[in-house]
Design a protein around this motif. Structure first.
Motif, PDB file in Angstrom:
ATOM      1  N   LEU A 160      52.488  28.386  44.794  1.00  0.00           N
ATOM      2  CA  LEU A 160      51.763  26.983  44.492  1.00  0.00           C
ATOM      3  C   LEU A 160      50.016  27.524  44.374  1.00  0.00           C
ATOM      4  O   LEU A 160      49.296  26.484  44.127  1.00  0.00           O
ATOM      5  N   ALA A 161      49.945  28.502  44.786  1.00  0.00           N
ATOM      6  CA  ALA A 161      48.420  28.889  44.527  1.00  0.00           C
ATOM      7  C   ALA A 161      47.847  28.745  43.133  1.00  0.00           C
ATOM      8  O   ALA A 161      48.764  29.011  42.181  1.00  0.00           O
ATOM      9  N   PRO A 162      46.695  28.319  42.868  1.00  0.00           N
ATOM     10  CA  PRO A 162      46.390  28.237  41.407  1.00  0.00           C
ATOM     11  C   PRO A 162      46.507  29.365  40.448  1.00  0.00           C
ATOM     12  O   PRO A 162      46.843  29.208  39.454  1.00  0.00           O
ATOM     13  N   ALA A 163      46.403  30.586  40.968  1.00  0.00           N
ATOM     14  CA  ALA A 163      46.536  31.740  40.237  1.00  0.00           C
ATOM     15  C   ALA A 163      48.162  32.015  39.813  1.00  0.00           C
ATOM     16  O   ALA A 163      48.202  32.693  38.627  1.00  0.00           O
ATOM     17  N   HIS A 164      48.881  31.206  40.402  1.00  0.00           N
ATOM     18  CA  HIS A 164      50.311  31.667  39.990  1.00  0.00           C
ATOM     19  C   HIS A 164      50.987  30.134  39.308  1.00  0.00           C
ATOM     20  O   HIS A 164      52.004  30.123  39.349  1.00  0.00           O
ATOM     21  N   ARG A 165      50.093  29.564  38.767  1.00  0.00           N
ATOM     22  CA  ARG A 165      50.624  28.155  38.268  1.00  0.00           C
ATOM     23  C   ARG A 165      51.494  28.160  37.076  1.00  0.00           C
ATOM     24  O   ARG A 165      52.488  27.695  37.158  1.00  0.00           O
ATOM     25  N   GLU A 166      51.422  29.522  36.174  1.00  0.00           N
ATOM     26  CA  GLU A 166      52.514  29.705  35.198  1.00  0.00           C
ATOM     27  C   GLU A 166      53.807  30.028  35.994  1.00  0.00           C
ATOM     28  O   GLU A 166      54.605  29.760  35.172  1.00  0.00           O
ATOM     29  N   LEU A 167      53.693  30.673  36.700  1.00  0.00           N
ATOM     30  CA  LEU A 167      54.974  31.302  37.449  1.00  0.00           C
ATOM     31  C   LEU A 167      55.632  29.904  38.111  1.00  0.00           C
ATOM     32  O   LEU A 167      56.972  29.847  38.266  1.00  0.00           O
TER      33      LEU A 167
END
Length: 362
Positions: free
Chosen positions: A290-297
């Motif tokens: 759920l971290a912003p860096a993994h939004r696409e995942l």
């Protein structure tokens, strides 16, 4: 004979030594106090427009409502905003009755008056008298809104349900339901099809017959406002449950664009469960995803689970090649430690992703 609005506003102006203006909850002018024409601070563009055009502008209204005046229970200090034409700050005294705002008293604020000043407390008491008069002038609708507010918020629900049923008369027989608009800060508008209306902490509650629910919801929905409709209830005593459902459906509509802008409780699927749960921190396994860096995942994982784990449908929905999808799903498993071939792991991940949507939209 009770004093009229002009007498009450003149009373406030005299007590505080500054001109006061009274507007309804729709920002339509009702009365205004006299002022010294030599003192141009009291005639900034906002007050001039209100007096000449009998209503504040949309920009001014939006600026004032940012400070929570529709929910305030006492004086609110509002700074100036030259872009909206508010050259001088204001103090707003909400005119309430049974917890519902029916109007506002506006005072030009030069900073000399403290919000704890006893004279301001007296003026707020006058505002409450005005609120009572405004509610009475609204007729049965004003009383119905107050009774609905009590029913939805007070522990004394049985008594409130009985009074509401009696006040509704023939309109209260047969099935009823609730409509929730979220967010909402405009007070209670004139709304054909609604039996009663009341603002509730950033939302608007509307009591309707099921046949009118969609029409009322359509008038309330907008680009920033989601609307939920509760399940039908046979009697007024069951309306608090319908209100919780309507509010849950509105939250779901905000969280899931495919459901909105109007969502019915019986059509929101897993959100029926999620909206009834208390707020909680993300599951430890899912939190890294759920971290912003993994939004696409996270989006990939959610759509994969929405598509019942079908690679073909997921790749089509995302517009990506299957190999790209497989790569992303492998990364999801690595981040979470979950096995996407395991049914319980899938369930945990799916619910956690949906719950995160609710948290992100408030």
């Amino acid at each position: 004979m009770e004093p009229d609005y002009q007498e009450l506003i003149d009373e406030v102006s005299a007590r505080l030594g500054t001109p006061a203006t009274l507007e309804g909850r729709d920002f339509a002018l009702i009365a205004f106090g006299a002022h010294d024409s030599a003192d141009d601070r009291v005639m900034d563009p906002v007050r001039t427009r209100s007096i000449l055009h009998r209503r504040s502008s949309v920009e001014v209204r939006a600026w004032f409502e940012r400070f929570g005046i529709a929910r305030a229970r006492g004086p609110v200090r509002i700074p100036p905003d030259p872009a909206a034409g508010v050259r001088t700050g204001r103090i707003c005294l909400p005119a309430r009755h049974h917890g519902v705002v029916y109007g506002y008293i506006w005072l030009v604020d030069d900073g000399a008056l403290e919000l704890t000043d006893p004279r301001l407390a007296d003026a707020q008491a006058t505002a409450e008298r005005i609120g009572s008069l405004l509610a009475r002038s609204a007729g049965l609708g004003g009383r119905l809104g107050a009774l609905l507010h009590t029913l939805l918020t007070s522990p004394q629900r049985e008594a409130a349900a009985g009074e509401l049923t009696e006040a509704l008369g023939a309109a209260g027989t047969g099935p009823l339901t609730m409509v929730a608009a979220l967010p909402w800060s405009d007070g209670a508008p004139a709304l054909p099809g609604a039996l009663a209306l009341c603002p509730l902490e950033g939302t608007l509650a509307a009591l309707v017959r099921p046949a009118s629910a969609r029409a009322v919801a359509g008038r309330l929905s907008g680009p920033e406002t989601a609307v939920g409709i509760g399940a039908d209830r046979a009697v007024a005593a069951e309306l608090p449950a319908a209100w919780r459902e309507a509010l849950g459906a509105a939250r779901a509509a905000r969280a899931e664009p495919a459901l909105g802008p109007i969502a019915s409780w019986n059509a929101i699927g897993p959100y029926r469960l999620l909206t009834t749960l208390p707020p909680a921190a993300p599951d430890p396994a899912v939190a890294p995803l759920l971290a912003p860096a993994h939004r696409e995942l996270a989006r990939t994982a959610e759509i994969f689970l929405d598509q019942a784990g079908s690679p073909a449908r997921t790749a089509t929905a995302l517009g990506i090649h299957r190999q790209t999808l497989y790569y992303r799903l492998t990364r999801v498993e690595a981040l979470t430690g979950l096995d996407l071939a395991d049914g319980e792991h899938r369930l945990l991940l799916h619910l956690a992703l949906k719950a995160a949507r609710l948290r992100d939209t408030g």
